[in-house]
Design a protein around this motif. Structure first.
Motif, short mmCIF file in Angstrom:
data_model
loop_
_atom_site.label_atom_id
_atom_site.label_comp_id
_atom_site.label_asym_id
_atom_site.label_seq_id
_atom_site.Cartn_x
_atom_site.Cartn_y
_atom_site.Cartn_z
N LEU A 165 -8.34 50.77 17.92
CA LEU A 165 -8.85 51.95 17.22
C LEU A 165 -7.87 53.12 17.35
N GLU A 166 -7.21 53.25 18.50
CA GLU A 166 -6.22 54.33 18.64
C GLU A 166 -5.01 54.08 17.73
N ASP A 169 -5.85 55.25 14.39
CA ASP A 169 -5.78 56.72 14.33
C ASP A 169 -4.33 57.21 14.38
N ASN A 170 -3.38 56.26 14.36
CA ASN A 170 -1.95 56.61 14.45
C ASN A 170 -1.61 57.34 15.74
N LEU A 171 -2.38 57.10 16.78
CA LEU A 171 -2.04 57.70 18.08
C LEU A 171 -1.12 56.78 18.87
N ILE B 139 -10.55 60.95 9.00
CA ILE B 139 -11.35 60.95 10.23
C ILE B 139 -10.54 60.30 11.33
N MET B 140 -10.51 60.93 12.50
CA MET B 140 -9.89 60.31 13.68
C MET B 140 -10.92 60.32 14.81
N GLY B 141 -10.83 59.32 15.70
CA GLY B 141 -11.80 59.25 16.79
C GLY B 141 -13.18 58.99 16.24
N HIS B 143 -15.28 57.10 17.58
CA HIS B 143 -15.52 55.66 17.72
C HIS B 143 -16.76 55.35 18.55
N TYR B 233 -4.84 63.36 25.51
CA TYR B 233 -5.43 62.77 24.31
C TYR B 233 -5.62 63.83 23.22
N ALA B 236 -2.43 64.87 21.52
CA ALA B 236 -1.96 63.88 20.56
C ALA B 236 -2.74 63.97 19.25
N ARG B 240 -1.38 65.22 15.51
CA ARG B 240 -1.56 64.39 14.31
C ARG B 240 -2.25 65.19 13.21
#
Lengths: 293, 293
Positions: A165-166, A169-171, B139-141, B143, B233, B236, B240
């Motif tokens: 999943l990270e 998210d392109n992390l 959307i990021m994270g 999860h 975190y 980062a 992004r």
């Protein structure tokens, strides 16, 4: 008239209950297999599974049904290290002559050491450790996922899925392992994975563990770092166990042979092979508790 | 005869549903507050909460009940980023004149930027990020715990509790933070903590987050390392988000002001303050979608 004694060992877990019936002189007479027997999940279901497995063992030994009333029994059950659930099991009206109640960890440890004391590290869907030294019992880990269970199958799969999943998210970059996770879940978008994982239990995460193992064999960097973290945890627990001076120290569970090969040499040298099953251990404990002089 | 238009914004989450009713020219007319409105938990309960909150807003504006049929509405709901749950909400027979369905993230972002586009990082019980740039949504994270939600209240509490159990296993020393966790849970043995945490949800873990924050203020080493991991975190994710070139970038949620103060200076400089509420954002989106020329 010869007075024959029967010893029954029960290994009760979250998905199944195994029974092993032995004669006075250690001969295997019969076995039984039934459903879930974890009082922390359902005390009623656990009770019925135990009776069912015991009855099967008596029947498969071609003994009369009422033999169940003469059995000397050791129940090794998941969950009973927690006082509230131990209380539920202690309140059962069981039909046996004598019953020793202990944890699944205790019988697994006794089985792994052929009926003797020792220490074990279990790595399967979950992870936990147990030592019995001079009748003093020590439990480590076994905290359940996601609080603990490091180096377990659930933990390996969770680490892989979380990283996947990270990467979405392109992390972090995607890797062969994150690609393999997407392929296995048949999901290529973060939202699809989240939807699938919404009600994941430990066993669902554990299904992904073989992907981590397979990629680590190829020296894939993400998989390797997960395995290194797991090995660091196991090394710390095994060192703590060895400081208790157990007679033997053994790894058991579905991931035991994998982890044994991936621990530092000085840790591997501490380990002995597992000898017998948990239900064998339960019979041994029943014999130690109830054998007539 | 003057034709008056009414715009209603709904913010529907896992515990409550808020409604905000505005006139054509942006005057606040009424508000409503009802129960859970997350279709991923229960589509029926969510439907009823939405109707309830809308009716309350109409009533508190002293408008006739049937005004509800004339409303131009934007629903911002948790869970509808997942197609299956979006489908459930799309199937509702809602009584409004027009309805725009979007995510709770979208309305929160629009609110935080006073009705305009931008990007947000939310840190409360959970964590997630959202950007709207030239009508493209990212959307990021989000999860969910334990897969993601890093730097959230649940994550902070989970890290603290997990470390507390490792200290009880003598795998690390106890610290002021692990002592504080035991005190708050009124449990001094591993097995008691495990029993309490057996059915912990995100919100139960999040209750422990203030202990981490308090100990980090005292430079306690465990708490500081947890905060550092969270800040890494967030850094980062915020980098992004800034690469997407949003008009504004804002942190919101219960932990936003704490985290803002604990991020590197170059990240803090990217942040603007939140302007308005999610339900304000929902009204703004309803207005943009349905306002007559």
């Amino acid at each position: 008239m010869i007075h024959q004694q029967y010893f029954l060992g029960i290994d009760g877990g979250g998905t199944k209950c195994k029974a092993r019936l032995e004669s006075q002189n250690g001969e295997l007479l019969g076995e039984g297999l039934s459903g879930p027997a974890n009082p922390a999940q359902s005390a009623d279901i656990a009770f019925n599974s135990i009776i069912d497995a015991a009855a099967q063992a008596v029947a498969s030994a071609n003994l009369p049904t009422e033999t169940i009333k003469t059995l000397h029994v050791c129940l090794g059950l998941a969950g009973v290290n927690i006082p509230a659930y131990r209380g539920l099991a202690e309140a059962w009206k069981l039909p046996f002559a004598n019953t020793l109640l202990t944890t699944d960890l205790h019988i697994a440890c006794t089985g792994a050491h052929g009926g003797q004391e020792g220490a074990i590290m279990i790595t399967g869907t979950g992870s936990s450790a147990f030592a019995s030294v001079d009748n003093v019992h020590t439990i480590m880990g076994g905290h359940g996922f996601p609080l603990g269970d490091k180096a377990s199958g659930a933990w390996l799969g969770w680490r892989a899925l979380s990283a996947t999943l990270e990467s979405m998210d392109n992390l972090m970059p995607s890797t062969p392992l994150t690609d393999a996770v997407c392929e296995q879940l048949q999901a290529c978008k973060s939202v699809d994975i989240v939807a699938k994982a919404l009600h994941f239990r430990s066993s669902d995460y554990a299904v992904l563990a073989p992907l981590v193992v397979a990629q680590a064999k190829q020296n894939e960097s993400l998989a390797t770092s997960i395995i290194e973290d797991g090995a660091t945890y196991l090394t710390a627990v095994l060192l703590r166990l060895s400081e208790l001076n157990p007679q033997r120290l053994t790894m058991i569970g579905g991931l035991a042979s994998y982890w044994s090969d991936h621990l530092p040499d000085n840790i591997q040298r501490l380990l002995s092979p597992a000898l017998c099953s948990p239900e064998y251990g339960a019979v041994a404990l029943a014999r130690q508790a109830f054998k007539e002089a």
